[in-house]
Write an enzyme that holds these catalytic residues in place. Structure first.
Site, PDB file in Angstrom:
ATOM      1  N   LYS A 160      -9.655  -2.406  -1.271  1.00  0.00           N
ATOM      2  CA  LYS A 160     -10.645  -1.973  -2.769  1.00  0.00           C
ATOM      3  C   LYS A 160     -10.512  -4.005  -2.463  1.00  0.00           C
ATOM      4  O   LYS A 160     -11.934  -4.246  -2.474  1.00  0.00           O
ATOM      5  CB  LYS A 160      -9.753  -1.537  -3.581  1.00  0.00           C
ATOM      6  CG  LYS A 160      -9.599  -0.641  -3.432  1.00  0.00           C
ATOM      7  CD  LYS A 160      -9.098  -0.180  -4.873  1.00  0.00           C
ATOM      8  CE  LYS A 160      -7.878  -0.784  -5.646  1.00  0.00           C
ATOM      9  NZ  LYS A 160      -6.541   0.004  -5.042  1.00  0.00           N
ATOM     10  N   ARG A 195      -6.677   2.151 -13.848  1.00  0.00           N
ATOM     11  CA  ARG A 195      -5.733   2.305 -13.216  1.00  0.00           C
ATOM     12  C   ARG A 195      -4.833   3.998 -13.499  1.00  0.00           C
ATOM     13  O   ARG A 195      -4.173   4.456 -13.580  1.00  0.00           O
ATOM     14  CB  ARG A 195      -4.459   1.703 -12.996  1.00  0.00           C
ATOM     15  CG  ARG A 195      -4.487   0.888 -11.817  1.00  0.00           C
ATOM     16  CD  ARG A 195      -4.364   1.067 -10.507  1.00  0.00           C
ATOM     17  NE  ARG A 195      -3.643   0.092  -9.611  1.00  0.00           N
ATOM     18  CZ  ARG A 195      -3.402  -0.948  -8.632  1.00  0.00           C
ATOM     19  NH1 ARG A 195      -4.568  -1.547  -9.438  1.00  0.00           N
ATOM     20  NH2 ARG A 195      -2.400  -1.278  -8.542  1.00  0.00           N
ATOM     21  N   ARG A 250       0.606  -5.974   7.210  1.00  0.00           N
ATOM     22  CA  ARG A 250      -0.602  -6.352   6.593  1.00  0.00           C
ATOM     23  C   ARG A 250       0.599  -7.431   5.785  1.00  0.00           C
ATOM     24  O   ARG A 250       1.699  -7.317   6.014  1.00  0.00           O
ATOM     25  CB  ARG A 250      -0.582  -5.849   5.127  1.00  0.00           C
ATOM     26  CG  ARG A 250      -1.729  -7.035   4.200  1.00  0.00           C
ATOM     27  CD  ARG A 250      -2.151  -6.299   3.234  1.00  0.00           C
ATOM     28  NE  ARG A 250      -1.622  -5.919   2.032  1.00  0.00           N
ATOM     29  CZ  ARG A 250      -2.252  -5.472   1.217  1.00  0.00           C
ATOM     30  NH1 ARG A 250      -3.789  -5.381   1.160  1.00  0.00           N
ATOM     31  NH2 ARG A 250      -1.562  -5.218   0.143  1.00  0.00           N
ATOM     32  N   ARG A 277       4.164  -8.684   1.518  1.00  0.00           N
ATOM     33  CA  ARG A 277       4.178  -8.314   0.807  1.00  0.00           C
ATOM     34  C   ARG A 277       4.932  -7.542  -0.298  1.00  0.00           C
ATOM     35  O   ARG A 277       5.642  -6.606   0.949  1.00  0.00           O
ATOM     36  CB  ARG A 277       2.529  -8.208   0.227  1.00  0.00           C
ATOM     37  CG  ARG A 277       1.257  -8.625  -0.908  1.00  0.00           C
ATOM     38  CD  ARG A 277      -0.115  -8.270  -1.232  1.00  0.00           C
ATOM     39  NE  ARG A 277       0.545  -6.831  -2.613  1.00  0.00           N
ATOM     40  CZ  ARG A 277      -1.138  -6.855  -3.291  1.00  0.00           C
ATOM     41  NH1 ARG A 277      -1.663  -6.741  -2.046  1.00  0.00           N
ATOM     42  NH2 ARG A 277      -0.141  -5.532  -3.772  1.00  0.00           N
ATOM     43  N   ARG A 333       3.654   3.800  -4.720  1.00  0.00           N
ATOM     44  CA  ARG A 333       2.711   3.523  -5.134  1.00  0.00           C
ATOM     45  C   ARG A 333       1.826   4.523  -5.292  1.00  0.00           C
ATOM     46  O   ARG A 333       0.904   4.512  -5.745  1.00  0.00           O
ATOM     47  CB  ARG A 333       2.227   1.953  -4.312  1.00  0.00           C
ATOM     48  CG  ARG A 333       2.919   0.741  -4.961  1.00  0.00           C
ATOM     49  CD  ARG A 333       2.822  -0.951  -4.182  1.00  0.00           C
ATOM     50  NE  ARG A 333       0.924  -1.040  -4.116  1.00  0.00           N
ATOM     51  CZ  ARG A 333       1.066  -1.438  -2.930  1.00  0.00           C
ATOM     52  NH1 ARG A 333       1.894  -1.782  -2.151  1.00  0.00           N
ATOM     53  NH2 ARG A 333      -0.573  -2.263  -3.515  1.00  0.00           N
TER      54      ARG A 333
HETATM   55  P1  AMP Z   1      -2.952  -4.029  -6.773  1.00  0.00           P
HETATM   56  O1  AMP Z   1      -3.607  -5.960  -5.952  1.00  0.00           O
HETATM   57  O2  AMP Z   1      -3.991  -3.621  -6.937  1.00  0.00           O
HETATM   58  O3  AMP Z   1      -2.662  -3.132  -5.566  1.00  0.00           O
HETATM   59  O4  AMP Z   1      -2.467  -4.175  -7.714  1.00  0.00           O
HETATM   60  C1  AMP Z   1      -0.688  -4.953  -7.267  1.00  0.00           C
HETATM   61  C2  AMP Z   1       0.015  -4.561  -8.763  1.00  0.00           C
HETATM   62  O5  AMP Z   1      -0.239  -4.794  -9.720  1.00  0.00           O
HETATM   63  C3  AMP Z   1       0.049  -2.327  -8.943  1.00  0.00           C
HETATM   64  O6  AMP Z   1       1.151  -2.337  -7.982  1.00  0.00           O
HETATM   65  C4  AMP Z   1       0.612  -3.061 -10.122  1.00  0.00           C
HETATM   66  O7  AMP Z   1       1.639  -3.299 -10.882  1.00  0.00           O
HETATM   67  C5  AMP Z   1       0.062  -3.900 -11.115  1.00  0.00           C
HETATM   68  N1  AMP Z   1      -1.539  -3.857 -11.489  1.00  0.00           N
HETATM   69  C6  AMP Z   1      -2.712  -3.784 -10.772  1.00  0.00           C
HETATM   70  N2  AMP Z   1      -3.724  -3.692 -12.010  1.00  0.00           N
HETATM   71  C7  AMP Z   1      -3.438  -2.708 -12.613  1.00  0.00           C
HETATM   72  C8  AMP Z   1      -3.710  -2.080 -13.802  1.00  0.00           C
HETATM   73  N3  AMP Z   1      -5.351  -1.829 -13.772  1.00  0.00           N
HETATM   74  N4  AMP Z   1      -2.942  -1.149 -14.756  1.00  0.00           N
HETATM   75  C9  AMP Z   1      -1.582  -1.247 -14.619  1.00  0.00           C
HETATM   76  N5  AMP Z   1      -0.266  -2.787 -13.376  1.00  0.00           N
HETATM   77  C10 AMP Z   1      -2.006  -2.979 -12.587  1.00  0.00           C
END
Ligand code: AMP
Length: 217
Positions: A13, A88, A127, A160, A171
């Site tokens: 993404k 989400r 990664r 990470r 996740r």
């Molecule tokens: P990502 O980089 O999009 O995978 O986001 C990393 C982490 O940020 C996720 O695993 C969540 O803990 C938090 N996060 C990102 N976007 C959201 C969202 N829309 N709602 C809740 N938590 C989020």
């Protein structure tokens, strides 16, 4: 154009969001990036989010929604935006719909990046990110010349916290339970389009752009 990008963690993404947003000349709003920035800057928002992120859980809706609605009010987001990682879950999607309706706006398209779980684990567990310049490498698909060091700036590469296999599986589970229902939510609205997110990055971007062109008003 107002676009939402959904897909499991590791679907690419972030990478696709960057290309698509620059092709469409709209800002990319990535909630994961905003949270990570706040965690490293040690802000109050970062402190609220960190424990959830480290576990691979969603940050509570009230925190996330407040952050996104502030961001959407900024000038650069008025003519359109690409949301990466938000919404989400269904409550976030409903709130977004209400917010946009208040501004007499609505989403044009929700683009789903489709990849299977094993591919996600393979991608994410390899990664690595450069501590200094932020460039992303992959120990199998794009390894740096010297293991553990960035070719561009010599910075140290790190994994990470939420990219460890156990957390990735969690996740994915969170994605299935909380984010997957968005797919039918947006399909019912008639604005969902899924694309195959495997193969070379440029081909995926091309697939995404031709899907988006079909929804341009
Ligand atoms: P990502 O980089 O999009 O995978 O986001 C990393 C982490 O940020 C996720 O695993 C969540 O803990 C938090 N996060 C990102 N976007 C959201 C969202 N829309 N709602 C809740 N938590 C989020």
């Amino acid at each position: 154009m107002r676009v939402v990008l959904v897909g499991p963690p590791g679907a690419g993404k972030g990478t696709q969001a960057q290309f698509i947003a620059s092709n469409l000349a709209i800002p990319k709003i990535s909630t994961g990036d905003i949270f990570r920035y706040n965690v490293s800057a040690g802000t109050e928002l970062g402190q609220q989010a960190k424990a959830f992120m480290d576990r691979g859980d969603l940050v509570p809706d009230e925190v996330t929604i407040a952050m996104v609605s502030d961001r959407l009010l900024e000038d650069d987001a008025q003519a359109g935006f690409l949301l990466d990682g938000f919404p989400r879950n269904v409550p976030q999607a409903e709130t977004l719909r209400k917010l946009l309706a208040e501004w007499d706006a609505r989403l044009d398209i929700v683009l789903e990046l489709v990849v299977d779980d094993d591919e996600v684990v393979r991608r994410l567990s390899g990664r690595r990110t450069c501590r200094r310049c932020g460039r992303i490498w992959h120990i199998l698909f794009e390894p740096p010349t010297r293991p553990g060091l960035c070719d561009d700036c010599g910075g140290e590469l790190f994994q990470r916290d939420d990219d460890r296999e156990e957390t990735i599986r969690h996740r994915l589970d969170v994605y299935q339970k909380q984010t997957q229902p968005l797919i039918s939510f947006y399909a019912d609205e008639g604005i969902l389009l899924g694309i195959d997110a495997t193969g070379p990055v440029e081909e995926i971007t091309e697939r995404a752009m031709s899907a988006l062109r079909r929804f341009m008003r």
